[in-house]
Design an enzyme around this catalytic site. Structure first.
Site, short mmCIF file in Angstrom:
data_model
loop_
_atom_site.label_atom_id
_atom_site.label_comp_id
_atom_site.label_asym_id
_atom_site.label_seq_id
_atom_site.Cartn_x
_atom_site.Cartn_y
_atom_site.Cartn_z
N SER A 97 -60.26 -23.32 -23.64
CA SER A 97 -61.66 -22.98 -23.33
C SER A 97 -62.28 -21.99 -24.31
O SER A 97 -63.50 -21.91 -24.41
CB SER A 97 -61.77 -22.42 -21.91
OG SER A 97 -60.92 -21.30 -21.74
N ASP A 213 -50.86 -20.37 -21.16
CA ASP A 213 -49.44 -20.30 -20.80
C ASP A 213 -49.14 -18.93 -20.18
O ASP A 213 -48.41 -18.83 -19.19
CB ASP A 213 -48.57 -20.49 -22.05
CG ASP A 213 -48.73 -21.85 -22.69
OD1 ASP A 213 -49.88 -22.29 -22.87
OD2 ASP A 213 -47.71 -22.47 -23.04
N HIS A 350 -64.38 -14.98 -21.01
CA HIS A 350 -64.59 -15.69 -22.27
C HIS A 350 -65.64 -14.96 -23.13
O HIS A 350 -66.33 -14.07 -22.66
CB HIS A 350 -65.04 -17.12 -22.00
CG HIS A 350 -64.00 -17.94 -21.31
ND1 HIS A 350 -63.93 -18.06 -19.93
CD2 HIS A 350 -62.97 -18.68 -21.80
CE1 HIS A 350 -62.90 -18.84 -19.61
NE2 HIS A 350 -62.30 -19.22 -20.73
#
Length: 426
Positions: A97, A213, A350
């Site tokens: 993303s 992850d 983000h």
């Protein structure tokens, strides 16, 4: 066509009696509980402007950027060590993303499902460098015919075509275990794309993946282990080296993620952190769970550096280069010491366009700095100053560190010197 008209027409492809607003809210509510609980809900503002950033181009244009030498090589290079910026014909990106640029140009929680690929730090192709600084738009200054920059935004979860994504093969939510699928898609696209010479054109691929992850580590410590991270990265890079000629791969070092815990505002949007990265956000500050995650984050970085140190992924027409500029970067701060939230989207996780531009400039600079001398950014509080390729070395740096290259020779020299000392003593 101006940006407002463009976005309005593109929005009309989706919007029917406010159905897009409904779909966005449903998607957001699927990511986090949709209740205020004392948090400020700001979604009653103008939908077009706050979700899609229709006033994006009202901000001042960036000053022009010129370098003394912006010309291509006299002939197409055959060695990966002698590729100038203007020699690059194709640009592509892999990742998650951060590379799809989720929410990057909106100002409310409703913008989060929108992927502003045209503004993405490594591959966005909207307008020119003066409109938005991306790696692709910098390369376009050197080669206006560059293939691959992303032209428009996409909507998370909706089918897309290469006409919408360009060569941005990143997928929101992907972990490292998914990156081989992105690479296969990239290779198939390269081979069939009109005007692209798969064998002859020089390509730059930027890859940043692994943060998800870490975000998912506590859910399955085996699946998202450091060993599996390295195994998936090795397989991915092996595939590219085996199958894609004339390619330079930027592997951007993953960020230190603990500082993201400090990105807080009293809004519903910030609660999305708990869905995007629960393993990072939910543990208590002094907990063993958080300490373990920080150690895993550091180990990911260390093992990735070890994997790419040397000539393992280097040959005449292919090179993988670790670009470390963000590995220890701290969030930007205002003069009063508080975090500058203008760099972050409504989900407090983000990057906005402002952050994407700094990522782009840092990556460009690293590409023209040799291994061992690459700049590592401490914080984005001070804007990164874009630099030109040097006159002495106008090429993208791809040669592994000298120490690694010389290691086999040193191993040979040691026994030879020992043998010579024996003869000398006779």
């Amino acid at each position: 066509m101006d940006y407002r008209q463009f976005m309005t027409e593109r929005l009309s492809d989706y919007k029917d009696d406010n159905m897009l607003t409904t779909r966005v809210l449903l998607l957001v509510c699927s990511l986090a509980p949709c209740h205020a609980d004392g948090f400020t809900l700001e979604e009653e503002e103008d939908f077009n402007q706050d979700v899609l950033g229709t006033d994006f181009l009202r901000r001042p244009l960036h000053p022009s950027f010129f370098c003394p030498d912006m010309s291509p090589s006299p002939t197409v290079p055959t060695s990966v060590e002698f590729v100038k910026a203007a020699d690059v014909k194709v640009i592509a990106a892999l990742g998650d993303s951060l590379t799809t640029a989720i929410g990057a140009n909106g100002s409310t929680i409703l913008s989060i499902p929108f992927e502003f690929r045209q503004l993405s730090w490594s591959i966005g192709g909207y307008g020119t460098y003066q409109n938005v600084i991306t790696l692709a738009n910098i390369f376009k200054l050197f080669n206006p015919g560059l293939l691959g920059p992303s032209p428009v935004w996409t909507f998370h979860g909706q089918p897309t075509t290469v006409n919408e994504t360009g060569f941005n093969f990143a997928v929101t939510g992907h972990n490292t275990l998914n990156v081989s699928d992105q690479i296969r898609h990239m290779i198939d696209t390269f081979k069939s794309y009109p005007g692209l010479s798969f064998e002859e054109d020089w390509k730059v691929v930027t890859m940043l993946i692994g943060m998800n992850d870490i975000c998912d580590f506590c859910k399955d410590k085996t699946l998202f282990s450091t060993d599996n991270f390295i195994r998936h990265m090795t397989d991915a890079l092996d595939t590219m080296m085996k199958e894609i000629p004339r390619t330079i791969v930027n592997v951007v070092q993953i960020l230190s993620m603990k500082p993201l815990r400090d990105l807080q505002r009293p809004t519903l949007g910030c609660q999305l952190q708990k869905s995007f990265c629960s393993c990072l956000v939910q543990p208590e500050e002094d907990s063993t769970e958080l300490q373990e995650l920080v150690e895993v984050n550091t180990e990911f970085q260390r093992r990735l550096e070890k994997l790419l140190d040397g000539e393992r992924f280097f040959k005449k027409d292919f090179a993988v280069v670790l670009q470390p500029y963000v590995e220890n970067a701290e969030p930007p701060h205002l003069p009063d010491g508080t975090i500058d939230m203008s760099f972050f989207t409504a989900d407090c996780f983000h990057f906005t366009v402002k952050g994407h531009e700094e990522l782009a400039k840092g990556l460009w600079n690293n590409m023209f700095q040799p291994v061992g001398q690459k700049e590592v950014i401490k914080t984005f509080s001070e804007p990164v100053k874009l630099t030109c390729p040097s006159k002495e070395h106008p090429y993208i740096y791809t040669r592994p560190r000298v120490e690694s290259s010389a290691a086999p020779l040193r191993r040979l020299c040691v026994p030879l010197m020992s043998l010579l000392s024996v003869f000398h003593s006779l």
